[in-house]
Design an enzyme around this catalytic site. Structure first.
Site, PDB file in Angstrom:
ATOM      1  N   GLN A   8     -48.012 -18.208 -26.765  1.00  0.00           N
ATOM      2  CA  GLN A   8     -47.854 -16.969 -27.528  1.00  0.00           C
ATOM      3  C   GLN A   8     -46.735 -16.134 -26.910  1.00  0.00           C
ATOM      4  O   GLN A   8     -45.891 -15.581 -27.632  1.00  0.00           O
ATOM      5  CB  GLN A   8     -49.175 -16.186 -27.529  1.00  0.00           C
ATOM      6  CG  GLN A   8     -49.114 -14.926 -28.355  1.00  0.00           C
ATOM      7  CD  GLN A   8     -48.941 -15.207 -29.839  1.00  0.00           C
ATOM      8  OE1 GLN A   8     -49.684 -15.999 -30.411  1.00  0.00           O
ATOM      9  NE2 GLN A   8     -47.951 -14.586 -30.467  1.00  0.00           N
TER      10      GLN A   8
ATOM     11  N   ASP B 179     -53.576  -6.613 -29.650  1.00  0.00           N
ATOM     12  CA  ASP B 179     -54.368  -7.817 -29.944  1.00  0.00           C
ATOM     13  C   ASP B 179     -55.797  -7.357 -30.201  1.00  0.00           C
ATOM     14  O   ASP B 179     -56.138  -6.193 -29.950  1.00  0.00           O
ATOM     15  CB  ASP B 179     -54.291  -8.802 -28.759  1.00  0.00           C
ATOM     16  CG  ASP B 179     -55.041 -10.108 -29.022  1.00  0.00           C
ATOM     17  OD1 ASP B 179     -55.298 -10.446 -30.199  1.00  0.00           O
ATOM     18  OD2 ASP B 179     -55.388 -10.796 -28.033  1.00  0.00           O
TER      19      ASP B 179
ATOM     20  N   CYS C  39     -50.489 -10.856 -32.115  1.00  0.00           N
ATOM     21  CA  CYS C  39     -50.448 -12.321 -32.044  1.00  0.00           C
ATOM     22  C   CYS C  39     -51.205 -12.972 -33.197  1.00  0.00           C
ATOM     23  O   CYS C  39     -50.963 -14.128 -33.514  1.00  0.00           O
ATOM     24  CB  CYS C  39     -51.035 -12.779 -30.708  1.00  0.00           C
ATOM     25  SG  CYS C  39     -52.743 -12.245 -30.481  1.00  0.00           S
TER      26      CYS C  39
ATOM     27  N   ARG D 168     -44.006 -19.213 -33.201  1.00  0.00           N
ATOM     28  CA  ARG D 168     -44.870 -20.090 -32.405  1.00  0.00           C
ATOM     29  C   ARG D 168     -44.327 -21.516 -32.466  1.00  0.00           C
ATOM     30  O   ARG D 168     -44.200 -22.198 -31.453  1.00  0.00           O
ATOM     31  CB  ARG D 168     -46.319 -20.046 -32.906  1.00  0.00           C
ATOM     32  CG  ARG D 168     -47.086 -18.777 -32.572  1.00  0.00           C
ATOM     33  CD  ARG D 168     -47.300 -18.625 -31.067  1.00  0.00           C
ATOM     34  NE  ARG D 168     -47.984 -19.765 -30.480  1.00  0.00           N
ATOM     35  CZ  ARG D 168     -49.308 -19.938 -30.464  1.00  0.00           C
ATOM     36  NH1 ARG D 168     -50.098 -19.014 -30.966  1.00  0.00           N
ATOM     37  NH2 ARG D 168     -49.851 -21.012 -29.891  1.00  0.00           N
TER      38      ARG D 168
END
Ligand code: CP
Ligand code: NVA
Length: 300
Positions: A131, A217, A257, A285
């Site tokens: 990530q 996140d 993410c 990614r």
């Protein structure tokens, strides 16, 4: 050629390695590099669910001319009696690299210890280096590394690897986490060793001042479901919403993410706005991991 065989956390890479992987990723993304992994296979062990990690590695291997094998929790003997070291040694006889999403980071280290092929951490409770590579590629594309980022929310796996990644490339990072949910002291010490520890802010509002990017996140990570009520109470005031973004410039971008828990760490409004670069992150990614795979598996 990288200075490491495995990627268990982002600081297995040197600063030079990170730039090498990102340059390779950018060239592959632009179609300017035709290095391929023909006949090569990636084994992918998953103890937890995944949308992006699984699909980006699997399609990435296909695009590189190789192949990926999905090994979910009900597919293999790991977790049902076979020890990690046996899984690791057996898989090493078939595949060219192993990617693993595991709960316990020590299990990932054991997998690497017994493997004869590169092991890539696809998220553990402590770290998410793939990530971070995608995040750094996204930030480099949007702003370059002479930039200021604010991490707001949990001091979790994604945040901890991001702290180390920022230290490696020289991004100016400020972190706001509620009491009791900060990054591990060992991560902050390691960041200082690598270049610079993040500044720790008193509040989300203080953290985002002058930020080019605000990154968050989920408050409740996979495996933490039992702590849900306690964590949601502790994270009151840490949501990335229109109010928090009133403290930053209109140019400031928002990163996540994913998966996002709308209404908890971020609002639907912010996630759906032009500020969000989350789909670029998600796409990156694959490009970042392709860069990593080529660097780990070829001499080109
Ligand atoms: N960001 C990320 O790792 O997403 P997945 O859980 O969908 O793989
Ligand atoms: N912190 C989150 C990241 C998911 C990609 C989790 O561990 O569930």
């Amino acid at each position: 050629m990288l200075s490491t065989t495995h990627l268990l956390d982002i600081d297995d890479l040197s600063t030079e390695d990170v730039h090498t992987v990102l340059d390779r990723a950018a060239a592959l993304k632009a179609g300017e590099d035709d290095t391929r992994l023909a006949q090569q296979t990636l084994g992918m062990i998953f103890e937890k669910p995944s949308t992006r990690t699984r699909t980006s590695f699997e399609t990435g291997m296909t695009k590189l001319g190789g192949h990926a094998v999905y090994l979910g929790p009900d597919d293999i003997h790991l977790g049902h009696g076979e020890p990690i070291k046996d899984t690791s040694r057996a898989l090493s006889r078939y595949v060219d690299a192993v990617m693993a999403r595991l709960f316990d980071h020590a299990d990932c280290e054991e997998l690497a210890e017994y493997a004869d092929v590169p092991v890539i951490n696809g998220l553990t409770d402590e770290a998410h280096p793939c990530q971070t590579l995608a995040d750094l590629l996204t930030i480099r594309e949007e702003f370059g590394f002479d930039t200021r980022v604010a991490w707001v929310g949990d001091g979790n796996n994604v945040g901890q690897s991001f702290v180390l990644g920022c230290a490696l490339v020289g991004i100016d990072l400020t972190v706001a986490t509620p009491e009791g949910y900060g990054m591990d002291a060992s991560v902050l010490d390691r960041a200082a060793e690598l270049g610079s520890a993040p500044e720790l802010a008193e509040s989300p509002e203080a953290a985002v001042a002058d930020a080019d990017v605000v990154y968050t996140d989920v408050f409740v990570s996979m495996g933490e479901e039992d702590e849900r009520e306690e964590k949601l109470a502790a994270f009151d005031g840490y949501q990335v919403n229109a109010d928090l973004l009133s403290y930053v410039s209109e140019e400031t971008k928002v990163m996540h993410c994913l998966p996002a828990h709308r209404g908890e760490e971020i609002t639907d409004e912010v996630l759906e706005s032009d500020r969000a670069v989350v789909w670029e992150q998600a796409e990156n990614r694959m490009h970042a991991q392709n860069g990593l795979l080529v660097e780990l598996l070829t001499d080109d």
